[in-house]
Design a protein around this motif. Structure first.
Motif, PDB file in Angstrom:
ATOM      1  N   ALA A  76       6.999   7.221  -6.696  1.00 14.48           N
ATOM      2  CA  ALA A  76       8.008   7.879  -7.522  1.00 14.48           C
ATOM      3  C   ALA A  76       9.408   7.529  -7.055  1.00 14.48           C
ATOM      4  CB  ALA A  76       7.800   9.392  -7.485  1.00 14.48           C
ATOM      5  N   LEU A  77       9.600   7.499  -5.724  1.00 16.87           N
ATOM      6  CA  LEU A  77      10.923   7.197  -5.180  1.00 16.87           C
ATOM      7  C   LEU A  77      11.335   5.778  -5.565  1.00 16.87           C
ATOM      8  CD1 LEU A  77      13.200   8.198  -3.321  1.00 16.87           C
ATOM      9  CD2 LEU A  77      12.059   7.012  -1.466  1.00 16.87           C
ATOM     10  N   ARG A  78      10.417   4.844  -5.417  1.00 18.82           N
ATOM     11  CA  ARG A  78      10.716   3.443  -5.743  1.00 18.82           C
ATOM     12  C   ARG A  78      11.140   3.353  -7.213  1.00 18.82           C
ATOM     13  NH1 ARG A  78       9.879  -0.126  -9.280  1.00 18.82           N
ATOM     14  NH2 ARG A  78       7.759   0.619  -9.536  1.00 18.82           N
ATOM     15  N   ILE A 136       5.541   6.945 -12.191  1.00 22.50           N
ATOM     16  CA  ILE A 136       5.991   8.336 -12.134  1.00 22.50           C
ATOM     17  C   ILE A 136       7.358   8.393 -11.471  1.00 22.50           C
ATOM     18  CG2 ILE A 136       3.720   9.405 -12.132  1.00 22.50           C
ATOM     19  CD1 ILE A 136       3.953   9.689  -9.141  1.00 22.50           C
ATOM     20  N   SER A 137       8.081   9.499 -11.727  1.00 23.61           N
ATOM     21  CA  SER A 137       9.396   9.658 -11.117  1.00 23.61           C
ATOM     22  C   SER A 137       9.386  10.893 -10.240  1.00 23.61           C
ATOM     23  CB  SER A 137      10.453   9.804 -12.202  1.00 23.61           C
ATOM     24  OG  SER A 137      10.337  11.072 -12.784  1.00 23.61           O
ATOM     25  N   LEU A 138      10.435  11.057  -9.434  1.00 22.43           N
ATOM     26  CA  LEU A 138      10.482  12.180  -8.500  1.00 22.43           C
ATOM     27  C   LEU A 138      10.412  13.513  -9.213  1.00 22.43           C
ATOM     28  CD1 LEU A 138      13.124  11.005  -5.929  1.00 22.43           C
ATOM     29  CD2 LEU A 138      10.715  11.382  -5.540  1.00 22.43           C
ATOM     30  N   GLN A 139      11.183  13.645 -10.298  1.00 21.02           N
ATOM     31  CA  GLN A 139      11.189  14.923 -10.992  1.00 21.02           C
ATOM     32  C   GLN A 139       9.826  15.190 -11.627  1.00 21.02           C
ATOM     33  OE1 GLN A 139      14.123  17.721 -12.890  1.00 21.02           O
ATOM     34  NE2 GLN A 139      14.256  15.909 -14.154  1.00 21.02           N
ATOM     35  N   TRP A 140       9.188  14.125 -12.096  1.00 15.40           N
ATOM     36  CA  TRP A 140       7.859  14.311 -12.677  1.00 15.40           C
ATOM     37  C   TRP A 140       6.869  14.767 -11.621  1.00 15.40           C
ATOM     38  CZ3 TRP A 140       2.786  12.969 -12.624  1.00 15.40           C
ATOM     39  CH2 TRP A 140       2.061  13.339 -13.756  1.00 15.40           C
ATOM     40  N   LEU A 141       7.029  14.264 -10.393  1.00 18.29           N
ATOM     41  CA  LEU A 141       6.139  14.659  -9.300  1.00 18.29           C
ATOM     42  C   LEU A 141       6.202  16.169  -9.091  1.00 18.29           C
ATOM     43  CD1 LEU A 141       4.369  13.157  -7.172  1.00 18.29           C
ATOM     44  CD2 LEU A 141       6.283  13.386  -5.624  1.00 18.29           C
ATOM     45  N   THR A 142       7.427  16.721  -9.018  1.00 19.31           N
ATOM     46  CA  THR A 142       7.584  18.164  -8.858  1.00 19.31           C
ATOM     47  C   THR A 142       6.979  18.901 -10.040  1.00 19.31           C
ATOM     48  OG1 THR A 142       9.678  17.637  -7.824  1.00 19.31           O
ATOM     49  CG2 THR A 142       9.265  19.929  -8.297  1.00 19.31           C
ATOM     50  N   TYR A 143       7.258  18.403 -11.245  1.00 16.25           N
ATOM     51  CA  TYR A 143       6.727  19.018 -12.458  1.00 16.25           C
ATOM     52  C   TYR A 143       5.209  19.065 -12.392  1.00 16.25           C
ATOM     53  CZ  TYR A 143       5.510  19.367 -17.412  1.00 16.25           C
ATOM     54  OH  TYR A 143       4.973  19.727 -18.605  1.00 16.25           O
ATOM     55  N   ASP A 144       4.606  17.956 -11.951  1.00 11.63           N
ATOM     56  CA  ASP A 144       3.159  17.864 -11.921  1.00 11.63           C
ATOM     57  C   ASP A 144       2.570  18.874 -10.943  1.00 11.63           C
ATOM     58  OD1 ASP A 144       0.815  16.711 -12.825  1.00 11.63           O
ATOM     59  OD2 ASP A 144       0.633  15.527 -10.986  1.00 11.63           O
ATOM     60  N   PHE A 145       3.238  19.090  -9.795  1.00  8.56           N
ATOM     61  CA  PHE A 145       2.756  20.105  -8.849  1.00  8.56           C
ATOM     62  C   PHE A 145       2.837  21.496  -9.466  1.00  8.56           C
ATOM     63  CE2 PHE A 145       3.992  17.131  -5.248  1.00  8.56           C
ATOM     64  CZ  PHE A 145       2.689  16.797  -4.977  1.00  8.56           C
ATOM     65  N   LEU A 146       3.833  21.711 -10.338  1.00 15.38           N
ATOM     66  CA  LEU A 146       4.059  23.047 -10.893  1.00 15.38           C
ATOM     67  C   LEU A 146       3.121  23.371 -12.045  1.00 15.38           C
ATOM     68  CD1 LEU A 146       7.930  23.369 -10.889  1.00 15.38           C
ATOM     69  CD2 LEU A 146       6.313  24.590  -9.476  1.00 15.38           C
ATOM     70  N   VAL A 147       2.616  22.344 -12.714  1.00 14.43           N
ATOM     71  CA  VAL A 147       1.701  22.595 -13.829  1.00 14.43           C
ATOM     72  C   VAL A 147       0.372  23.061 -13.259  1.00 14.43           C
ATOM     73  CG1 VAL A 147       0.431  21.487 -15.682  1.00 14.43           C
ATOM     74  CG2 VAL A 147       2.816  20.938 -15.318  1.00 14.43           C
ATOM     75  N   PRO A 148      -0.198  24.164 -13.803  1.00 14.35           N
ATOM     76  CA  PRO A 148      -1.452  24.664 -13.247  1.00 14.35           C
ATOM     77  C   PRO A 148      -2.577  23.634 -13.374  1.00 14.35           C
ATOM     78  CG  PRO A 148      -0.816  25.892 -15.212  1.00 14.35           C
ATOM     79  CD  PRO A 148       0.318  25.012 -14.881  1.00 14.35           C
ATOM     80  N   ASP A 149      -3.381  23.533 -12.320  1.00 15.35           N
ATOM     81  CA  ASP A 149      -4.519  22.612 -12.391  1.00 15.35           C
ATOM     82  C   ASP A 149      -5.668  23.281 -13.135  1.00 15.35           C
ATOM     83  OD1 ASP A 149      -5.492  24.440 -10.670  1.00 15.35           O
ATOM     84  OD2 ASP A 149      -5.475  23.153  -8.905  1.00 15.35           O
ATOM     85  N   ASP A 150      -6.854  22.657 -13.095  1.00 17.98           N
ATOM     86  CA  ASP A 150      -7.976  23.178 -13.886  1.00 17.98           C
ATOM     87  C   ASP A 150      -8.356  24.592 -13.470  1.00 17.98           C
ATOM     88  OD1 ASP A 150      -7.967  20.889 -15.244  1.00 17.98           O
ATOM     89  OD2 ASP A 150      -9.518  19.905 -14.025  1.00 17.98           O
ATOM     90  N   ASP A 157       0.817  -1.215   0.000  1.00 20.39           N
ATOM     91  CA  ASP A 157       0.000   0.000   0.000  1.00 20.39           C
ATOM     92  C   ASP A 157       0.848   1.261   0.000  1.00 20.39           C
ATOM     93  OD1 ASP A 157      -2.082  -1.605  -0.040  1.00 20.39           O
ATOM     94  OD2 ASP A 157      -2.910  -1.097   1.928  1.00 20.39           O
ATOM     95  N   ILE A 158       2.060   1.162   0.556  1.00 22.53           N
ATOM     96  CA  ILE A 158       2.917   2.354   0.591  1.00 22.53           C
ATOM     97  C   ILE A 158       3.170   2.826  -0.831  1.00 22.53           C
ATOM     98  CG2 ILE A 158       5.179   3.239   1.278  1.00 22.53           C
ATOM     99  CD1 ILE A 158       5.246   1.202   3.450  1.00 22.53           C
ATOM    100  N   LEU A 159       3.325   1.877  -1.751  1.00 23.54           N
ATOM    101  CA  LEU A 159       3.652   2.244  -3.130  1.00 23.54           C
ATOM    102  C   LEU A 159       2.455   2.800  -3.885  1.00 23.54           C
ATOM    103  CD1 LEU A 159       6.072  -0.628  -4.047  1.00 23.54           C
ATOM    104  CD2 LEU A 159       6.581   1.630  -3.177  1.00 23.54           C
ATOM    105  N   GLN A 160       1.290   2.891  -3.188  1.00 24.86           N
ATOM    106  CA  GLN A 160       0.153   3.568  -3.819  1.00 24.86           C
ATOM    107  C   GLN A 160       0.272   5.077  -3.659  1.00 24.86           C
ATOM    108  OE1 GLN A 160      -2.205   1.865  -5.508  1.00 24.86           O
ATOM    109  NE2 GLN A 160      -0.927   0.077  -5.081  1.00 24.86           N
ATOM    110  N   ILE A 161       1.068   5.515  -2.678  1.00 25.57           N
ATOM    111  CA  ILE A 161       1.205   6.952  -2.428  1.00 25.57           C
ATOM    112  C   ILE A 161       2.198   7.529  -3.436  1.00 25.57           C
ATOM    113  CG2 ILE A 161       1.799   8.676  -0.709  1.00 25.57           C
ATOM    114  CD1 ILE A 161       1.307   6.425   1.380  1.00 25.57           C
ATOM    115  N   ASP A 162       1.821   8.670  -4.025  1.00 25.60           N
ATOM    116  CA  ASP A 162       2.601   9.218  -5.143  1.00 25.60           C
ATOM    117  C   ASP A 162       4.098   9.311  -4.855  1.00 25.60           C
ATOM    118  OD1 ASP A 162       0.592   9.387  -6.882  1.00 25.60           O
ATOM    119  OD2 ASP A 162       0.186  11.531  -6.599  1.00 25.60           O
TER     120      ASP A 162
END
Lengths: 384, 342
Positions: free
Chosen positions: B115-117, B288-302, B106-111
């Motif tokens: 990403a770290l794994r 997903i990867s760590l860098q993608w996670l940061t990128y995703d936070f930075l992209v504006p949402d709806d 279940d831990i690997l369900q968390i973004d």
């Protein structure tokens, strides 16, 4: 070394040759394949059988095909055009460019050559071949489906040339500025054996390791609000940095700086220090020695480093997609926008055509600068 | 060289690095403890609809952002929230819950942990592959006759020089839907295959792509290294009766060792920021990867909001990771410097 002791058994030779052939196939296949796909109608491009993709029956049925005559004559034209580019063109450039402006001459020459090539290949030849085909009989009937409609759609209707121009602007800026700043720093670092220089290099190495998204997370809030932040200093002229190509150029130059100074430093270390010492004895200051003695001999290293700066600016997705807006998007993020709305197979093939358009300049780059790229790759490793 | 001249030469470059690399780092560090939100206010809104005899009016409380009169933008406040953003990214409560329940998966369900794994297994699994494949190509090219070397190097450089997003896309297109390679695999195995429906097949393709993309780099460097192998040592090894493999193991590989370390270092740095593959393979839903996670936070949402504080927190965590990865090689460099290797 061809002594008997090191002679290899036949089986080893065959195995190594086969492995090499397999690797070449593996290396080239995906790129060649998307290039083939981009010239077919959607049904052929995503056909299940590889033969259909190559021959393109649906494309041919739609009236876009090449006859045996077209293929033979087209290939012959390509062959001679390429050969002339490596034999006739350099002579012409050297003859007509004013002394000291040989780089400019090459830029103009290459652009003119590309323009004429495109005009002749896509404008004149189809007309000539059309007339020839009608009188050639069986040789003139189409056998190979091929269409350029996706390229027309991408570059014409979808205005991909805007993205192309933005890409060129960003890359040109990145290459010039990072070389100017980098050569100075690389020279300074190569000629100073102090502890400070060592620490700067280590710091640069750590900076090189940073993921770019970490940095962009730092820029974004400042760039979006820069007009308000800078107002006390610049008044109403203060710009919003977000969406400005030159802000992106500055960012990419800085991100690239660690790599650039490492590489240029290793090139400068190869230039004997006696050279600038002699100039200094003759009364030059450090800057004069750099300008008059080092600059004329450093071009190979600068060209190589410039190539890698070009690649960084040209290939970047993350920084440009986050810091530029839709109006001045560069090519690579633009293609990501493509496949987000990729709903029909036509859209998909157009995305393939756009991808091939992005790859084509890189292909030319490897062709012309293969030696410099190889020397650049090895310079950092073997000597640094 | 005097310090002043040195500073004049290095100054512009150092200034740019400080302004655009060091300063953003400090800014990210501070942002990760802050949160910026629009100021909300509650207002009473009376809405009336026409009705018979009298209008029907209802009043309700609405929460709307305050608009600044001068600039026309929403007002925002910035608060210090301590480790709140880190908690949002790490989601430790869920992690402890999963550990308590004994369900590690279940831990690997968390973004973040997902990403770290992926990032770590991607970095560590491709490393030996890249070095191995690069060395094999270098040896094979070194074996080949002179006339084929040039063309082989040309073809080998193509995967290295291609735009990463385009490179991964070109492999994606070979497998997507009924792409020709998927069809070929289906014919072999006799079952229906969808390469992009589950995470492990996508990951395999990503490993393949990365090795394909980086092996040429390793190859070129090893190839250059092979040209400088000491022939006398090699010949004495032959006289001593070393077999072909033993010569490779005890003469060539030790000679190439500094290059192997160099490639490993560069590869660790580059792989740790794996990002373009996620975009090219469109794998956000699965891998997903760590860098993608940061990128995703930075992209504006709806709604047009960017989760800058969460992005900063995940960026800081990413950075801690790269520091941990690089500490060993850097300590080695430091010791070499101390030992007077320069």
């Amino acid at each position: 070394m061809s002594s008997k002791a090191t002679a290899q058994p036949l089986s080893l030779k065959i195995a190594s040759g086969a492995f090499l052939a397999f690797w070449c196939l593996l290396a080239a296949f995906p790129i060649v394949w998307i290039a083939i796909m981009s010239f077919k109608s959607p049904r052929d491009a995503f056909a299940a059988s590889a033969w259909d993709v190559i021959v393109g029956p649906a494309t041919r049925a739609a009236g876009n095909g090449l006859s045996v005559l077209d293929i033979v004559l087209g290939l012959a034209f390509l062959f001679f055009a390429l050969r002339w580019a490596f034999s006739g063109l350099p002579k012409l450039v050297e003859q007509y460019s004013p002394p000291g402006f040989i780089v400019l001459g090459w830029l103009v020459g290459a652009a003119a050559y590309a323009l004429v090539f495109l005009l002749v290949f896509f404008g004149v030849l189809p007309l000539v071949f059309g007339a020839l085909n009608s009188i050639a009989g069986p040789l003139g009937t189409p056998v190979l489906g091929l269409t350029t409609e996706h390229y027309v759609a991408v570059w014409g209707e979808n205005q991909f040339y805007r993205n192309f121009l933005n890409s060129m602007l960003v890359t040109a800026g990145v290459v010039t500025i990072s070389l100017t700043v980098g050569t100075l720093a690389g020279y300074g670092l190569a000629r100073s054996g102090s502890n400070l220089a060592f620490w700067l290099l280590i710091l640069a190495l750590i900076f090189r390791a940073l993921p770019h998204s970490v940095l962009v997370a730092g820029y974004l809030p400042w760039f979006i609000n820069s007009a308000e932040i800078l107002r006390p200093i610049f008044g109403n002229l203060s710009p919003t940095l977000y969406g400005q190509p030159w802000a992106v150029i500055a960012v990419l130059v800085s991100i690239n700086q660690p790599f650039t100074i490492w590489m240029l430093r290793s090139f400068f270390q190869n230039i004997p220090a006696e050279l600038d010492e002699a100039a200094r004895v003759d009364g030059c200051s450090h800057f004069q020695a750099f300008r008059r003695v080092i600059m004329p001999v450093m071009w190979p290293g600068v060209i190589t480093t410039g190539l890698f700066s070009f690649l960084l600016g040209y290939n970047d997705f993350l920084v440009t997609s986050l810091l530029l807006d839709a109006q001045n998007q560069t090519m690579v993020p633009a293609i990501a926008g493509y496949f987000n709305r990729e709903t029909t197979t036509t859209d998909q093939v157009e995305a393939v055509a756009a991808a091939v358009s992005i790859t084509a300049p890189l292909f030319l780059l490897v062709m012309v600068f293969q030696r410099q790229i190889v020397s650049g790759l090895t310079a950092g490793a073997v000597k640094g | 060289m005097k310090f002043k001249t040195f500073a004049a030469f290095v100054g512009p470059s150092v200034f740019m690095m400080l302004l655009f690399i060091a300063a953003p780092l400090i800014s990210v560090f501070l942002q990760s403890f802050q949160i910026t939100q629009p100021v909300m206010q509650q207002i009473e809104v009376e809405t009336c609809t026409p009705g018979f005899l009298t209008q029907t009016c209802t009043t309700e409380l609405k929460t709307v952002p305050i608009i600044d009169d001068v600039t026309g933008k929403t007002q925002t406040t910035t608060e210090w929230v301590g480790l709140q953003s880190y908690r949002n990214v790490l989601q430790m409560d869920k992690v402890w819950e999963a550990i308590g329940a004994g369900s590690w998966g279940d831990i690997l369900q968390i973004d973040f942990w997902k990403a770290l794994r992926f990032t770590l297994s991607f970095t560590l699994l491709t490393l030996p592959l890249v070095i191995g494949v690069g060395l094999m190509i270098a040896l094979a090219v070194n074996n080949a006759s002179k006339s084929v070397r040039g063309p082989v190097i040309f073809v080998s450089l193509l995967p290295f020089i291609i735009t990463p997003v385009i490179g991964s896309l070109s492999i994606y297109w070979l497998f997507v839907g009924d792409g020709i390679l998927t069809v070929m695999l289906e014919r072999w195995t006799g079952q229906d295959i969808a390469m992009f429906a589950q995470s492990w097949t996508i990951e395999l393709l990503m490993y393949f792509y990365r090795v394909w993309h980086v092996a040429p780099f390793a190859f070129v460097i090893f190839y250059a290294g092979l040209q400088t192998v000491n022939m006398d040592t090699l010949e004495s090894a032959i006289i001593d009766g070393a077999s072909r493999f033993e010569r490779l193991r005890y003469v060539i590989v030790p000679h190439l060792m500094p290059l192997i370390i160099f490639i490993a270092l560069i590869h660790l740095m580059d792989c740790y920021r794996v990002f373009e593959e996620i975009v090219g393979f469109r794998s956000q839903a699965h891998v997903i990867s760590l860098q993608w996670l940061t990128y995703d936070f930075l992209v504006p949402d709806d709604a047009g909001n960017r989760a800058v504080s969460r992005a900063s927190a995940s960026a800081m965590l990413t950075m801690i990771g790269i520091v941990l990865l690089l500490i060993l090689p850097l300590r080695r460099t430091w010791r070499d410097h101390k030992g007077g290797a320069h």
